[in-house]
Design an enzyme around this catalytic site. Sequence first.
Site, PDB file in Angstrom:
ATOM      1  CG  ASP A   1     -56.127 114.716 -22.760  1.00 12.06           C
ATOM      2  OD1 ASP A   1     -55.225 113.861 -22.617  1.00 12.06           O
ATOM      3  OD2 ASP A   1     -57.047 114.606 -23.595  1.00 12.06           O
TER       4      ASP A   1
ATOM      5  NE  ARG B   1     -61.365 122.841 -25.460  1.00  6.27           N
ATOM      6  CZ  ARG B   1     -61.960 121.887 -26.174  1.00  6.27           C
ATOM      7  NH1 ARG B   1     -63.172 122.062 -26.626  1.00  6.27           N
ATOM      8  NH2 ARG B   1     -61.337 120.763 -26.446  1.00  6.27           N
ATOM      9  CD  GLN B   2     -58.094 121.242 -29.750  1.00  7.22           C
ATOM     10  OE1 GLN B   2     -57.686 120.686 -30.772  1.00  7.22           O
ATOM     11  NE2 GLN B   2     -58.602 120.558 -28.730  1.00  7.22           N
TER      12      GLN B   2
ATOM     13  CB  VAL C   1     -44.358 110.835 -25.852  1.00  6.85           C
ATOM     14  CG1 VAL C   1     -43.023 110.740 -25.141  1.00  6.85           C
ATOM     15  CG2 VAL C   1     -44.260 111.807 -27.023  1.00  6.85           C
TER      16      VAL C   1
ATOM     17  CE  LYS D   1     -57.155 117.297 -31.494  1.00  8.91           C
ATOM     18  NZ  LYS D   1     -57.360 117.278 -30.033  1.00  8.91           N
TER      19      LYS D   1
ATOM     20  CB  CYS E   1     -71.986  97.070  -1.952  1.00  6.45           C
ATOM     21  SG  CYS E   1     -71.204  98.398  -1.009  1.00  6.45           S
TER      22      CYS E   1
ATOM     23  CD  GLU F   1     -63.003 113.797 -31.717  1.00  5.13           C
ATOM     24  OE1 GLU F   1     -63.655 114.375 -30.823  1.00  5.13           O
ATOM     25  OE2 GLU F   1     -62.589 112.627 -31.608  1.00  5.13           O
TER      26      GLU F   1
ATOM     27  CG  ASP G   1     -55.748 112.554 -30.053  1.00  6.61           C
ATOM     28  OD1 ASP G   1     -55.567 111.325 -30.124  1.00  6.61           O
ATOM     29  OD2 ASP G   1     -55.911 113.160 -28.985  1.00  6.61           O
TER      30      ASP G   1
END
Length: 850
Positions: free
Chosen positions: A426, A365-366, A402, A378, A482, A359, A356
């Site tokens: 993830d 968070r990273q 992988v 990354k 349905c 972004e 990846d």
Amino acid sequence: MPDILRKFAAVNSVAVNFWTECLRLCFSGLLSSTVNRCSLSLLHNLTEEHLNTPSPPPTMADSMDIDDSLYSRQRYVLGDSAMQQMAQSAVFLSGMGALGVEIAKNIVLAGVKAVTLHDCKRCEVWDLGTNFFIREEDVVEAVHSRVAELNPYVQVNVFAIGDTSSFRPFAHGGIFRLVKTPKTFKFEMMEQQLCDPRLLTPDFSKPEVPLQLHTIMLALDAFLEQHARLPNIGCVSRCARGCLSPLAAAVGGIASQEVLKALTGKFSPLQQWFYLDVVEVVQPLQYLPAEEFAPRGDRYDALRACIGESMCLKLHKFRVFMVGCGAIGCEMLKNLALLGVGLSRYSGEICVTDPDLIEKSNLNRQFLFRPQHIQKPKSTTAAAATLEINPEMQIDAHLNKVCPATEDIYSDAFFSHLNLVVTALDNVEARRYVDSRSVSNQKALLDSGTMGTKGHTEIIVPFLTESYNSHRDPPEEEIPFCTLKSFPAVIEHTIQWARDKFESAFSHKPSMYNMFWQSHSSAQDVLQRMMAGESMEGAFQVIKLLSRRPTHLDHCLALARLKFDKYFKRKALQLLHSFPLDTRLKDGSLFWQSPKRPPSPIEFDLNDPLSEEEREAISQLQEAINSNFVTPERLCMTPLFFEKDDDTNGHMDFVASASALRAQMYAIEAVDRLQTKRIAGKIIPAIATSTAAVAGLVSLELIKVAGGYGFELFKNCFFNLAIPVMVLTETAQVKRTQIRDDISFSIWDRWTIFGHEDFTLSDFMSAVREEYGIEPTMVVHGVKMLYVPVMPGHNKRLKLTMHKLIKPSAGRKYVDLTVSFAPEVDGDEDLPGPPVRYYFSRESKSGEKA
């Protein structure tokens, strides 16, 4: 030390305003840690320096606009109200030790308005092993800009039924909505709690430990205050002088969530003490000689004080394969750097792979990534950032998935050089595949994951524990067709319906259209064949698309208008015609009762914002599909693939407006675009606090793997920081399958047979019997049945060579075969056996190739 303050200020650009902010919260970091420090005089210097700098740009707190591209995942955890409260909150954090820096990192990533940092001690070499924002040059000067780069912007449910006295008598059905009501928590003062603490117990196998730790901490604090030093006796005092950075990460994640709770009022606060002990890490080491734990003047002294020099050396030599380099991956690399795992001078290595690109939403968070890294890989970016924390590491960064397609890269030979596999993934399917490769190669695996404030860790050790694939979560329930087509009951149904319409109109049909014309040379040829009575699959639908294909914008608008009436008016009228509101079933009950909702036709109204959104979205997408004419005959379309994170492509516009219109038609309460994006894009909510906690817990287990600890010392964990609750449990012990009284196997066992060029299937079966005491009744290679006695002609295969039966590819040294054995009691099913690795020659054992 002004440098560390600059780092935290740049984490959130508004943090440079903290000098003028009112401090709303005072939170104390680690009490007795000789790590990253700053002096009050240098605080004054930094203040003066700040006065000469230009004003920062407007912040999230100034405008109250939430940067969705950065905070989208966290918004799903906390909600906009909590996010806005955080954006107006200032935090005072005292103590920049291993724990303090973890808390600071997580709070800044969360997006508070300002953070004021305080610590009166200076940096030492020791600190390099406990504080990931300190570099070697900072030991002489101080630290400054790393935290600053992190961020450019610095549940008990209650269900109650109200007064229903004015309602008419109940007739049938009905819809209710769960309303969360506020709850007030009361806390005792510190003086009271020191004597009579309320404690959270994370490990129910040791319920007495939290109170014991409380007593120990009070005793250590009292000794330190009286003697200005820590005691020199026993494992506890030795470890109190040292620091386990993964433990700081785990506690830092938990404490950071409590800070966010105090700022936002979101989720239930901890009442009132939480102690996390990892005595299992140091317990087997307590009888080592004292010199094992003596300082040596390097960055690992704090770690060495806890686990000793021999264990440090094992970590330095460790070879780790980490799959995934997102939020958990970044936290893991930081922990590995502080532990000194995979050092080049000891022939250790960390291999990390992730296909990846970075972004903007990752930056929340990273923490190894910065704005200038957006759209860069990354894995390579994280590797470079990790080497800044610990330049002694050897990191090999890959951009591969992988999966079966990359088994030539991540072969058995590759796995044979590893000590450990770590997953930072993830999705479940990727975990299952990596787990199967780890089991096949008998390698330990550390798995972890988060969803919002929830987190889990699972430790998988060869021959001791079950594997990830030993248990299966129930499959995700799909919405019945349905229900989607005619009877939606909740907003998830309307959003999935809108996604399906998107896929059908803008992806499936254009792809089918292209495939049809790739198979047929011209429209004239198709016309002649159809006139001749030839049946052509898909022809009618393709011709319908061709005949209705718009040539300019007016056609797109007309098509959008027709689609509106079809989906939101005529479908409803048709359903109500087939099932009027008073329709009853055979038992006399009404057809239209909960969960079925009767639709209400929607009349097209140009002044209705939903109608306008729908029309514009469909027009935009239809125009996009027809913008790329490959051939003069216009026999090619451009399929669109749903992309939720690009706000300019119209994809989410279509899904959001179509879902909202359908929700209006069925009187379903709509949700905003943010929630629609989460559901349509199947986004997993995430927050830095839980990520830091799981990575810290997993890294503690890594030390146990390196030390070759016994089964009873490993711990799995589940937590929910929102409640809060944490449960540490023993790992699941591996099960053994009994074939005969004296023959059994587990998932970790693998039998081995060596053959040669003329080795027949009969020789193989005899060799298994001679080597392992039982003869196979069935042999399978992958999906190919090599030998099944009841199959016609299979007895003749016994004389064929294994090479001829298997037909291995060039260079293949061995294959793994599945074998079964006869049951002890006639009539029972055959018994499965362990995998049997068959080598085509004894020499091929060296230089294996899977």
